[in-house]
Design an enzyme around this catalytic site. Structure first.
Site, short mmCIF file in Angstrom:
data_model
loop_
_atom_site.label_atom_id
_atom_site.label_comp_id
_atom_site.label_asym_id
_atom_site.label_seq_id
_atom_site.Cartn_x
_atom_site.Cartn_y
_atom_site.Cartn_z
N SER A 110 0.95 -0.99 0.09
CA SER A 110 -0.18 0.02 -0.09
C SER A 110 0.89 1.26 -0.17
CB SER A 110 -0.81 -0.14 1.17
OG SER A 110 -1.55 1.00 1.48
N TYR A 153 -1.65 -1.13 10.89
CA TYR A 153 -1.96 -1.92 9.62
C TYR A 153 -0.90 -1.65 8.47
CZ TYR A 153 -3.78 -1.75 4.75
OH TYR A 153 -3.82 -2.02 3.23
N LYS A 203 2.18 -3.84 6.47
CA LYS A 203 2.61 -3.89 5.04
C LYS A 203 4.35 -3.66 4.99
CE LYS A 203 -1.31 -4.17 3.45
NZ LYS A 203 -1.55 -5.65 2.71
N ASN A 217 -5.09 4.71 -4.19
CA ASN A 217 -6.38 4.37 -3.51
C ASN A 217 -7.34 3.98 -4.56
OD1 ASN A 217 -5.02 6.72 -2.01
ND2 ASN A 217 -7.28 6.71 -1.05
N ASP A 249 -4.43 11.78 8.77
CA ASP A 249 -4.67 12.07 7.18
C ASP A 249 -3.57 12.69 6.97
OD1 ASP A 249 -6.81 10.63 6.58
OD2 ASP A 249 -8.24 12.38 6.22
#
Ligand code: NAD
Ligand code: UD1
Length: 377
Positions: free
Chosen positions: A127, A151, A155, A181, A301
């Site tokens: 990701s 998370y 990865k 995305n 974010d």
């Protein structure tokens, strides 16, 4: 070269679209999924869309290394695409051990089984989250990594585990695909993303607001340094993403492919869109203005995320073809069909799972029959 490909998590959102594109490209596919975040119904639609029944289903868990080795051996698998795992960022913050346990154990199990049976080709679902709040925009694969959630850390850790495994095995090759995305759905409207509960991601939230399931979309912040102040992302149509996997796996299977034990490759478009631009494009696709409100920034974010997609083009000749309008059109088309399940039920005949010759296998490999294909118009 056509191959026999195992898609772990092949019943999921990205796995199901990739399975369709692999089948369309002439590969045969075995899906392994435990259905913790998907259902058999979606798998049943795959042969209908792909127009071939060269796909088998094994219901099971990737963390079961013995099962993995059995499946690789029994089906003479040439390459594994490892999608299976947990993916909810907020859940990973609330329950990090669950994520470390499931995602890491799953990847180690896949790698151990591949090592045991000598299966040499792996594609891993990574990701763009591994880049964190990078200053390099657009972002190349050489950018420094930095993660802000368990998370994301799984990865990165799995990429490192693959590095070490590849270094220890002479002919093993892997590509970790760093998705930006993924959004949208198959143009047929038969498969797409079905988040359970309240969606966290923008596209499924907008789609549910458009369908009347949510009252309005909350925009998480309008004071970023972007063209209109809302967050910007590199959205990529899931069908383009799926075709990126086909190109990557064919690159690995090709004898002329360059030899690098483990490559990390972006899958993105190189085009950024803000939240407001997406909302307007989605509103255009559904023919009415979707209500929204501006709220505060969401914790964690980044202001903007944007791929430099040149490596995927140079390495395996893949570039995305579908634009924001098509992402919104197809996402909305799928959402509308989901809204009226009974309508879908009428259009898609029930699919029978015909047991293959190994029907006594406790791992239950099923060949999927395609039923009548003329439902696809
Ligand atoms: P998904 O949840 O729709 O698909 C995952 C599939 O794996 C599901 O069908 C689930 O039932 C299955 N699964 C989960 N744990 C399993 C296990 N232990 N054994 C067997 N099957 C198991 O998710 P997705 O959006 O298709 O994502 C696929 C992969 O891509 C994931 O690894 C995810 O982290 C990664 N990814 C997704 C996104 C995204 O925005 N969707 C972005 C970047 C990376
Ligand atoms: C999120 C994850 C990221 C993961 C990616 C998978 C977080 C902090 N990040 O990224 O780790 O890899 O999903 O696709 O969860 N937005 C709204 N309103 C909403 C939902 C989103 O304004 O209801 C905004 C966000 O602030 C962001 C943009 O829409 O600017 C995209 O959000 P989202 O779809 O959640 O993706 P990411 O934030 O990129």
């Amino acid at each position: 070269m056509k191959g026999r490909i195992l898609t772990t998590g092949g019943a999921g959102y990205i796995g199901s679209h990739t399975t369709v594109e692999l089948l369309k490209a002439g590969h045969s596919v075995v899906i392994l999924d435990n259905f913790e975040n998907s259902d058999r119904d979606r798998v049943a639609r795959i042969p209908l869309i792909a127009g071939t029944a060269d796909v088998r289903l094994v219901e099971g868990d990737v963390r079961d290394a013995q099962l993995m080795a059995d499946v690789l051996k029994r089906h003479k698998i040439d390459a594994v695409i490892h999608f299976a795992g947990k993916k909810a960022v907020a859940e990973s913050v609330a329950n990090p051990l669950l994520y470390y346990h499931d995602n890491i154990t799953g990847a180690v199990s896949v790698l151990s089984a591949m090592r045991e049976v000598g299966c040499k080709n792996l594609i891993f679902s990574s990701s763009a989250t591994v880049y964190g709040d990078t200053e390099m925009l657009p972002t190349r694969e050489t950018a420094a990594t930095s993660v802000s959630s368990p998370y994301g850390r799984t990865k990165l850790m799995i990429e490192e585990i693959i590095d070490d495994t590849a270094a220890s095995l002479a002919t093993f090759r892997a590509i970790s695909l760093r998705y930006f995305n993924p959004v949208g759905a198959h143009a047929s409207g038969f498969i797409g993303e079905c988040p359970r509960g309240v969606p966290n991601n923008l596209f499924p939230y907008i789609a549910q607001a458009a369908a009347g399931i949510r009252d309005y979309v909350q925009i998480h912040g309008s004071d970023y340094e972007t063209s209109d102040g809302t967050g910007s992302r590199d959205y990529i149509h899931v069908v383009d993403l799926a075709r990126g996997h086909v190109a990557a796996v064919e690159h690995l299977l090709s004898s002329s492919a360059d030899y690098a034990p483990h490559r990390k490759v972006n899958l993105g478009t190189g085009q950024g869109h803000t939240v407001l631009q997406v909302l307007h494009a989605f509103s255009k696709a559904c023919g009415f203005q979707i209500p929204y409100q501006i709220g505060p920034r969401r914790l964690g974010d980044v202001p903007a995320s944007l791929a430099d997609p040149s490596l995927s083009l140079a390495l395996f000749g893949w570039k995305p073809e579908l634009d924001l309008e098509e992402m919104c059109r197809d996402h909305w088309n799928f959402q509308k069909r989901e809204r009226d399940k009974s309508n879908i039920g009428m259009r898609i005949p029930p699919v029978t799972h015909k047991a293959t010759s190994d029907h006594t296998d406790p791992h239950r490999a099923h060949q999927l029959t395609s039923g009548s294909r003329n439902v696809l118009n």
